[in-house]
Scaffold this motif. Structure first.
Motif, mmCIF file in Angstrom:
data_model
loop_
_atom_site.group_PDB
_atom_site.id
_atom_site.type_symbol
_atom_site.label_atom_id
_atom_site.label_comp_id
_atom_site.label_asym_id
_atom_site.label_seq_id
_atom_site.Cartn_x
_atom_site.Cartn_y
_atom_site.Cartn_z
ATOM 1 N N PHE B 22 3.523 3.512 10.340
ATOM 2 C CA PHE B 22 3.476 4.536 11.457
ATOM 3 C C PHE B 22 4.991 4.125 12.790
ATOM 4 O O PHE B 22 5.543 4.789 12.495
ATOM 5 N N ALA B 23 4.849 3.053 12.852
ATOM 6 C CA ALA B 23 6.384 2.381 13.523
ATOM 7 C C ALA B 23 7.648 2.714 11.975
ATOM 8 O O ALA B 23 8.483 2.728 12.994
ATOM 9 N N LEU B 24 7.252 2.506 10.825
ATOM 10 C CA LEU B 24 8.821 2.261 10.541
ATOM 11 C C LEU B 24 8.867 4.314 10.520
ATOM 12 O O LEU B 24 10.433 4.068 10.175
ATOM 13 N N ALA B 25 7.941 4.868 10.521
ATOM 14 C CA ALA B 25 8.439 6.900 10.233
ATOM 15 C C ALA B 25 9.372 6.860 11.513
ATOM 16 O O ALA B 25 10.011 7.636 10.973
ATOM 17 N N VAL B 26 8.797 6.327 12.423
ATOM 18 C CA VAL B 26 9.233 7.216 13.917
ATOM 19 C C VAL B 26 10.409 6.098 13.630
ATOM 20 O O VAL B 26 11.374 6.835 14.403
#
Lengths: 204, 110
Positions: B22-26
């Motif tokens: 999740f954090a990587l994409a954001v």
């Protein structure tokens, strides 16, 4: 493979390994920073959630001027008054439930959602049955949440996108005259702000 | 769908990898590798793909769609290629198998 008498670590699941690979390569290439990722995760696990939205709703219930301001430009008003801003908080539209209209929100394509005021969406919001069926049969889906909307009331279904996200302002429960904003905000649930339930009753 | 399923208060992420991806994409989107509009298009595509391959798509596989979308996007942007990814994944798998229980798993420098 594990040797006799020695316990080696079982590799995690396939997606977990893929994420480790992705993350370690992106870090090496200088494209992401582990610390920044940790901060982001902590924000969504612990800091941003539906309590933000509940405060917005409670304020709208007691302050007519604020309510008008969120109906005009919700993102700007919540940023100004509460400081809620950031990712997926741009272009939030507040839709108000009344005695004649019930609003409910879905993202038919994926899971667009107003993170700044509600945090991340629940699993069912991301499920195909909810996404597909809410538009076709809103009354039926709401009934499954235990929410019965009388026939004479219109149901409006709002489809969130990457550009516009919706926040439902539920009807203020009866018997809450004179309540403080804080006490009122306790009646405002995540589901009420998606529009699949009503706000809790005053006696709850 | 029944009422009970809707009532469950679940943690934000079920497993740590979901939070990581999740954090990587954001973060990558914020840093400009792709726009959020491109992201929603990518994840919608993965969701449709999964449904075509008979995933009932009840929300519990959501972060798998997220991971598929992110992999596809980073390949499309030329940031990583599939061979690097396959090799790195295998390296992590071996690192686990070669690390005694209780010791932090690290990649061997090659």
């Amino acid at each position: 493979m594990p040797h006799d008498g020695e316990e080696f670590t079982e590799p995690p699941s396939d997606p977990a390994l893929r994420v480790k690979a992705l993350e370690s390569l992106l870090v090496e290439k200088g494209l992401v920073d582990l610390e920044a990722l940790d901060v982001l995760i902590d924000t969504y696990e612990h800091k941003v959630g539906p309590r933000n939205g509940a405060r917005v709703v409670a304020r709208a219930w007691v302050d007519q001027e604020f309510k008008l301001s969120i109906q005009k430009d919700c993102s700007a008003a919540v940023k100004k008054v509460f400081g809620f801003q950031g990712r997926q908080g741009e272009h939030i539209v507040a839709v108000e439930n009344t005695s004649k209209i019930h609003n409910v929100v879905v993202c038919t394509l994926c899971s667009c959602y107003p993170w700044t005021v509600l945090g991340l969406p629940p699993v069912w919001y991301k499920s195909a049955p909810y996404r597909a069926r809410l538009v076709q049969d809103p009354r039926g889906v709401l009934a499954e949440f235990g929410t019965c909307i009388p026939e004479e009331k219109d149901i409006r279904v709002w489809d969130s996108t990457s550009e516009v996200r919706y926040l439902v302002i539920p009807e203020r429960p009866i018997g809450t005259e004179g309540w403080t904003e804080e006490k009122l905000s306790m009646l405002v649930t995540r589901n009420a702000m998606i529009g699949v339930e009503f706000a809790k009753e005053a006696s709850s | 769908m029944n009422k009970k399923a809707y009532d469950l208060e679940e943690p934000v992420f079920d497993e740590p990898w979901q939070a990581q991806v999740f954090a990587l994409a954001v973060k990558l989107s914020e840093d400009g590798l792709f726009t959020w509009k491109q992201w929603t298009a990518a994840i919608s595509y993965e969701i449709q793909n999964a449904q075509i391959s008979s995933d009932p798509d009840l929300g519990d596989t959501y972060y798998e769609h997220w991971l598929n979308a992110l992999e596809r996007l980073v390949y499309a942007k030329g940031v990583l290629n599939i061979d690097e990814m396959t090799e790195r994944k295998e390296a992590w798998r071996k690192a686990y198998l070669q690390t005694p229980h209780g010791i932090a798993v690290q990649l061997k420098k090659t």
